[in-house]
Design an enzyme around this catalytic site. Structure first.
Site, mmCIF file in Angstrom:
data_model
loop_
_atom_site.group_PDB
_atom_site.id
_atom_site.type_symbol
_atom_site.label_atom_id
_atom_site.label_comp_id
_atom_site.label_asym_id
_atom_site.label_seq_id
_atom_site.Cartn_x
_atom_site.Cartn_y
_atom_site.Cartn_z
ATOM 1 N N LYS A 159 0.875 -1.176 0.000
ATOM 2 C CA LYS A 159 0.000 0.000 0.000
ATOM 3 C C LYS A 159 0.912 1.226 0.000
ATOM 4 O O LYS A 159 1.196 1.818 1.041
ATOM 5 C CB LYS A 159 -0.901 -0.003 1.245
HETATM 6 N N1 PMP Z 1 -7.357 -2.949 -2.847
HETATM 7 C C1 PMP Z 1 -6.847 -1.733 -2.659
HETATM 8 C C2 PMP Z 1 -6.150 -1.064 -3.783
HETATM 9 C C3 PMP Z 1 -6.989 -1.092 -1.421
HETATM 10 O O1 PMP Z 1 -6.494 0.115 -1.236
HETATM 11 C C4 PMP Z 1 -7.684 -1.749 -0.389
HETATM 12 C C5 PMP Z 1 -7.871 -1.065 0.943
HETATM 13 N N2 PMP Z 1 -6.780 -1.273 1.772
HETATM 14 C C6 PMP Z 1 -8.192 -3.022 -0.621
HETATM 15 C C7 PMP Z 1 -8.013 -3.596 -1.873
HETATM 16 C C8 PMP Z 1 -8.911 -3.779 0.440
HETATM 17 O O2 PMP Z 1 -8.020 -4.137 1.468
HETATM 18 P P1 PMP Z 1 -8.482 -4.283 2.956
HETATM 19 O O3 PMP Z 1 -9.627 -5.207 2.942
HETATM 20 O O4 PMP Z 1 -7.303 -4.857 3.641
HETATM 21 O O5 PMP Z 1 -8.848 -2.933 3.463
#
Ligand code: PMP
Length: 304
Positions: A159
């Site tokens: 991220k």
């Molecule tokens: N894909 C992206 C690009 C994201 O930014 C997120 C949010 N973190 C997710 C998927 C979903 O991840 P999570 O369920 O861990 O929040």
């Protein structure tokens, strides 16, 4: 909608007043987008506020940092504790939590290695990211004309702050065209994910979601959905999805910490209809789990 301020933001070990939580204009990450972050939620439970899967999020933050060769000057335990402290001192029963590791002021140029590494943790009250109506009745999606990063251009497991320009462009395009959210295809033409959410289709009762190799982040909500599906006896598969699979799916939904679990109503104006039974069951179980109402998932609720 403007942010609702809370009292304090954690910055490198200090709790700073919200309005004083500022950085220098030559903060490296501001210029080149080399930073990493997390998005976490705290939910009200019967036994007090609990940060949902906090440790897993902080572990992912460290993994993101490792990918970019950023040395976080704290341990995982320290940032887990700092997050709990920040939620506690702000006295919020439920909130969104945003840890950020950024390269600070002191060096410029594209080599980030000599830069100081700073960490902040902000919390604020934040309602449903795609709206209550979306959670109830589903959202309208558009396949973006922007592609998801190639896996060798930007690492989908991280991220990274700068990586989200891609998501922002897709989001703006979708909103301007009158849709709620975008879906990105990867350079090979397979479905990757949404701008900040993983995507799932349901066909013949089986859930399918794209792999990380299709450019999707390994979502923590996605892993909850996997566990929930297995426990409910619903088939769950990680595999490539074509654009046309979205148009003809029995059901589709998306998941993310901010968005939570949201039914997809239509994709490029192909109607999928009312949220279906698999989506509803998974969504209902997820909302019960975050609130600490499912005994088998109580480990996911990390009390502050
Ligand atoms: N894909 C992206 C690009 C994201 O930014 C997120 C949010 N973190 C997710 C998927 C979903 O991840 P999570 O369920 O861990 O929040």
């Amino acid at each position: 909608m403007p942010l609702t301020k809370s009292d304090k933001i954690w910055m490198d070990g200090e709790l700073v007043d919200w309005d004083d939580a500022t950085v220098h204009i030559l903060t490296h990450t501001l210029h080149y987008g080399c930073g990493v972050f997390e998005g976490i939620r705290t939910y009200e439970t019967a036994s007090g506020p609990a940060v949902f899967r906090l440790t897993d999020h902080i572990v992912r933050l460290f993994d993101s940092a490792k990918i970019f060769l950023i040395d976080v000057p704290y341990s995982i335990d320290q940032l887990v504790e700092a997050t709990k402290e920040t939620v506690r001192v702000n006295g919020l029963a439920s909130c969104y939590v945003r840890p950020l590791v950024y390269l600070g002021y002191g060096e410029m140029g594209l080599n980030p290695l000599p830069c100081p590494v700073n960490v902040s943790i902000a919390v604020w009250p934040w309602g449903s990211y795609l709206g209550d109506e979306g959670i109830r009745n589903g959202v309208r999606m558009k396949i973006s004309s922007w592609q998801r990063h190639d896996v060798n251009a930007m690492p989908p497991a991280a991220k990274g702050t700068g990586m989200y320009i891609n998501s922002s462009m897709a989001k703006v395009e979708a909103i301007k065209a009158g849709y709620d959210e975008a879906i990105l295809l990867n350079p090979q033409g397979f479905v990757s994910e949404c701008t900040g959410e993983n995507i799932f289709v349901v066909r013949d009762g089986r859930i399918v979601t794209p792999p990380t190799s299709a450019g999707a982040l390994e979502g923590i909500t996605q892993s909850c959905i996997h566990t929930i599906a297995v426990d409910l006896g619903i088939d769950y598969e990680v595999g490539n999805i074509l654009r046309s699979d979205l148009y003809t799916a029995d059901e589709a939904f998306l998941s993310g910490t901010a968005a939570e679990v949201v039914p997809i109503r239509s994709v490029d104006d192909r109607e999928l209809g009312e949220p279906g039974p698999v989506t509803r069951k998974v969504q209902e179980t997820y909302f019960a789990a975050v609130k600490g109402e499912v005994d088998r998932y109580k480990d996911w609720n990390e009390h502050v």
